[in-house]
Design a protein around this motif. Structure first.
Motif, PDB file in Angstrom:
ATOM      1  N   LEU A 303       1.452  11.790  -3.403  1.00 40.59           N
ATOM      2  CA  LEU A 303       2.575  10.612  -2.998  1.00 40.59           C
ATOM      3  C   LEU A 303       2.538   9.471  -3.699  1.00 40.59           C
ATOM      4  N   ALA A 304       1.168   9.018  -4.105  1.00 44.69           N
ATOM      5  CA  ALA A 304       1.237   7.723  -4.482  1.00 44.69           C
ATOM      6  C   ALA A 304       1.820   7.543  -5.981  1.00 44.69           C
ATOM      7  N   ASP A 305       2.130   8.722  -6.688  1.00 45.94           N
ATOM      8  CA  ASP A 305       2.595   8.651  -7.946  1.00 45.94           C
ATOM      9  C   ASP A 305       4.021   8.675  -8.048  1.00 45.94           C
ATOM     10  N   LEU A 306       4.820   8.789  -6.952  1.00 51.42           N
ATOM     11  CA  LEU A 306       6.271   8.782  -6.792  1.00 51.42           C
ATOM     12  C   LEU A 306       6.775   7.545  -6.608  1.00 51.42           C
ATOM     13  N   ASP A 312       7.984   6.777   0.616  1.00 55.22           N
ATOM     14  CA  ASP A 312       8.231   6.425   1.967  1.00 55.22           C
ATOM     15  C   ASP A 312       9.182   7.387   2.745  1.00 55.22           C
ATOM     16  N   LEU A 313      10.024   8.133   2.068  1.00 54.80           N
ATOM     17  CA  LEU A 313      10.544   9.070   2.716  1.00 54.80           C
ATOM     18  C   LEU A 313      10.115  10.214   3.183  1.00 54.80           C
ATOM     19  N   LEU A 314       9.029  10.723   2.111  1.00 60.54           N
ATOM     20  CA  LEU A 314       8.086  11.705   2.165  1.00 60.54           C
ATOM     21  C   LEU A 314       6.954  11.748   3.292  1.00 60.54           C
ATOM     22  N   THR A 376      15.794  11.294  -8.368  1.00 59.72           N
ATOM     23  CA  THR A 376      14.658  11.759  -9.519  1.00 59.72           C
ATOM     24  C   THR A 376      13.647  11.786  -8.919  1.00 59.72           C
ATOM     25  N   GLY A 377      13.148  11.045  -8.069  1.00 61.02           N
ATOM     26  CA  GLY A 377      11.873  10.998  -7.063  1.00 61.02           C
ATOM     27  C   GLY A 377      11.546  12.151  -6.552  1.00 61.02           C
TER      28      GLY A 377
END
Length: 390
Positions: A303-306, A312-314, A376-377
């Motif tokens: 998640l840190a790479d997004l 935050d959404l995920l 894109t994320g």
């Protein structure tokens, strides 16, 4: 006659078959163990030509002649009538093919005497064919993955040695199993897919195509023309080849075909990252953004790479239904009516879901920059396997 002479001193198989046909006064053909015709003499009469047509078109689907202690075996086929088969064997008596005549030949002794020579010539042709095939495989790999000197040398040799025809453009294909989790049979599967494609082209046309296997392992094919995707899909749908997938690059000059293979490899990788969204044969153009994202080491993403908005959404929403709704909404460019239609839900249901999503999204969904980052994320997250599955 002593047939144990060096291959270079023997006549070519085609000439040997023609000379023998002239001696016995009847048309002849030579088949390999798969019952495929590999040499034949002149067939002059209409009846002989009709028979030859059926041999060329159908013999590889016929059953092999029954084994017997007799040198000759006569088999009858509806399209051609009786055919006499003389097995051709190597010195260890392993079968290498058949000499075929249109009937039970009266002049058997001359044909039996010639059998060792024909067998040796057939073996020599098979060795030469195997050597050329191995050479073409090495050149195919050099052409698409070597350094500049290796690529230039391979391109020149492929044309001068007639492995490929001279064409305006060449198209590369990458194929293999899932690159994220290759099985112990990954190389074998890729090789099988390459071999079956080459064999299909060879047996159904006179067109040229080359192929080989990278160390990765990834298979490579190079066509001097655009790839017919539905045809390649039919080949890869065969149970023996599954679960191989393929990517197809764009048509480029031979000197640049390594770029086509780079595109093909990314399209292949993208099809594995999102198999539900792509066919088993995916083109570079058809893969769209996924092919570009496939350049990233998505297998290692967290998640840190997004992008922050997606992260935050995920971190807040774990509902596959809500996330799929947001993706559909973003795919539709924020058009609520179109989104509801695509999801087959009422617009009030869509608005209810979007309201829940807005509580988790730090910003306004009407903002173009936020929508771009989320769109894109979320795609990156899905390809990386970070989106919860239903």
């Amino acid at each position: 006659m002593d047939y144990r002479v060096h291959v270079d001193r023997l006549p070519e198989l085609d000439d040997a078959v023609q000379d023998l046909a002239e001696t016995v006064g009847r048309p002849l053909a030579v088949m390999d163990p798969s019952m495929r015709v590999v040499a034949y003499s002149i067939h002059e009469s209409p009846e002989d030509r009709r028979r030859l047509f059926h041999l060329l078109a159908h013999s590889d689907a016929w059953p092999r002649p029954r084994t017997s202690r007799q040198a000759w075996q006569v088999e009858s086929f509806p399209e051609v009538g009786p055919l006499a088969f003389l097995p051709l064997s190597d010195p260890q008596r392993h079968p290498v093919g058949y000499l075929v005549t249109p009937e039970d030949a009266a002049d058997r002794p001359a044909l039996i005497d010639a059998a060792p020579q024909l067998a040796e010539l057939l073996r020599a042709r098979r060795r030469e064919s195997a050597e050329r095939e191995e050479r073409s495989r090495r050149l195919a790999v050099d052409l698409t993955s070597g350094n500049l000197h290796a690529r230039e040398s391979a391109a020149e040799l492929l044309i001068t040695e007639r492995f490929l025809s001279d064409a305006e453009g060449y198209c590369a294909v990458a194929l293999g199993v899932d690159p994220r989790d290759p099985t112990p049979l990954a190389r074998e599967k890729a090789a099988q897919a390459v071999s079956r494609t080459l064999r299909f082209v060879r047996e159904t046309s006179t067109a040229t195509v080359i192929g080989g296997i990278m160390d990765a392992p990834v298979g490579v094919l190079v066509f001097p023309r655009p790839v017919v995707v539905p045809r390649l899909i039919r080949i890869l749908e065969q149970p023996q080849v599954a679960p191989v997938r393929a990517g197809v690059g764009t048509l480029l000059p031979l000197a640049d075909v390594h770029h086509s293979f780079g595109q093909a490899r990314l399209a292949w990788r993208a099809s594995w990252l999102a198999p539900a969204d792509h066919q088993i044969v995916t083109t570079w153009d058809g893969a769209g953004l996924d092919a570009t994202l496939a350049r990233l080491p998505l297998e290692d993403f967290t998640l840190a790479d997004l992008p922050p908005s997606t992260r935050d959404l995920l971190g807040t929403i774990d509902s596959p239904l809500l996330l799929a709704t947001l993706e559909a909404y973003l795919d539709a460019g924020g058009d609520a009516q179109r989104t509801a239609r695509e999801l087959n839900i009422h617009r009030s249901t869509l608005y209810y879901r979007l309201d829940k999503l807005r509580t988790a999204v730090p910003g306004d969904l009407a903002d173009g920059t936020l929508r771009r980052d989320l769109h894109t994320g979320l795609r990156m997250a899905r390809l990386a396997g970070l989106v919860p599955q239903p």
